[in-house]
Each structure stands twice: as C-alpha cells, then as structure tokens.
Write an enzyme that holds these catalytic residues in place. Sequence first.
Site, mmCIF file in Angstrom:
data_model
loop_
_atom_site.group_PDB
_atom_site.id
_atom_site.type_symbol
_atom_site.label_atom_id
_atom_site.label_comp_id
_atom_site.label_asym_id
_atom_site.label_seq_id
_atom_site.Cartn_x
_atom_site.Cartn_y
_atom_site.Cartn_z
ATOM 1 N N HIS A 196 1.706 11.325 -21.782
ATOM 2 C CA HIS A 196 2.698 11.996 -20.935
ATOM 3 C C HIS A 196 3.994 11.198 -20.966
ATOM 4 C CE1 HIS A 196 -1.189 13.379 -19.405
ATOM 5 N NE2 HIS A 196 -0.559 14.456 -18.977
ATOM 6 N N LYS A 218 -3.676 15.394 -26.734
ATOM 7 C CA LYS A 218 -2.821 16.111 -25.790
ATOM 8 C C LYS A 218 -1.492 15.378 -25.620
ATOM 9 C CE LYS A 218 -2.450 17.039 -20.827
ATOM 10 N NZ LYS A 218 -3.105 16.816 -19.517
#
Length: 224
Positions: free
Chosen positions: A116, A142
Amino acid sequence: MNFDTFVLAAATATLDDEPAAREHADAIEFRMDLAEDPLSQLRTYDGELPIIATNRAEWEGGEASRPGRLDALAEAAQVSVVEAIDVELHTLETPEGVAIAENVRAAEIPIIASVHDFERTPSSADLRKLLRRASKHGDIGKLAVTAQTSRDVLDLLGATQAISATGRTVATMAMGEVGRHSRAVAPLYGSRIGYAPVDPADATAPGQYDLATLRTLVDQLRSE
C-alpha cells in the site's frame, strides 16, 4: 478460495455484517486490526461467505501494533472459515514473515502479499517490479497506490495487464478520487480482487465505492 476469477470482498471489522454483504460479495475481508476480539469472532462465525483475514500493521495503514500481530494472523489461518490471509509484502520478506508464510501454507490457504502506498503511484517500471515481488512471495500480489493524475491510473492498469499476462495472479487498485474508477475497471485488465465496504461510512481506504455499486459496475463492464 479460488482466485481464478474475480472476487469482490466486503471489508468489515465485524462479522455481523456478513448477512448484509451476501447479495453482492463473494467473500469477507475481515479487518482483524480494527475488530473487537477478532479470534473469537472467527471461531463463532457461521456465515456463508468465505473470509480473507487481514491484520494490517500500523506502518501500512492499519491499526495492529507489532506484539502478537503475526501470531494472531497465524492463529486465524487455522480457523476453517478463513480461506485466505493478507500479509504485507515487506513482512513476508522478513524472517518473521517467512515463518508465518510457512504456517499459512501448511493450512493450505492462499497468501495475498500486499503493498500500500498512501502518498503516490510509483513509476510504471516500479509498479511491475512490485507486482512481481508480491506475486513471488504470495499466491496473489496485491498493489494499492494513490493516484494523483489519470496517467497514474493508466500506469497501474498497464502493469496489471502486463504482469497478469505472465500467469501471475494480481489484485490492483488506485486509491483516492482520481483513481476511484480503477476499482471498477481493473478487473478488465486482470485484477482478481476488489474491496468495498457494505456501508460507505465504513470505508477502509480512500475512494472506495460501496459494495452494491462496485458489484454493479464490475458486472456491467465485464458483461459488455
């Protein structure tokens, strides 16, 4: 849990939300770091949707402090309703992370290796490198970045398509208002997981659609 096709996860800190998510979601992303007594919630869960367990660290946007964080995640992996675990890529590249990965894989559930960036979108080359690293350490790589311009979104979608074309499983999204539409269109480029709150007031990342809206957008775009 099978990530061969797109999975829409309803993000929540309480498993009592599961009945409200069933109509639109394929899974629950259970934010252990935001939950009260998360292991107890998992052990008593009797819902229909499979669970992705996440115990996000403070240094990557969550609220879990270091002591016991990974132990709780490893314990969650042993609960039968948990069908995937999300672990930060940076954690997986440490000795502690290697150990938890071994425990999770012993339970025969997939690992989502996540990155992230709440400030920016890395360069196109760096996006691809990050996705390769993440998909090397996890079963799904991700990547959630913050888009400042439409070019950032295009770079992310290009990286998504390029890496998924190599046979790796990825999940990508651009956070913030500029990148909001990426949550709906990224599945067209190979992203296999989307996230949305059941109630918009409970959003766990900037720019999220509510669950019903994202389900509608993704399904309509994929059917055309």
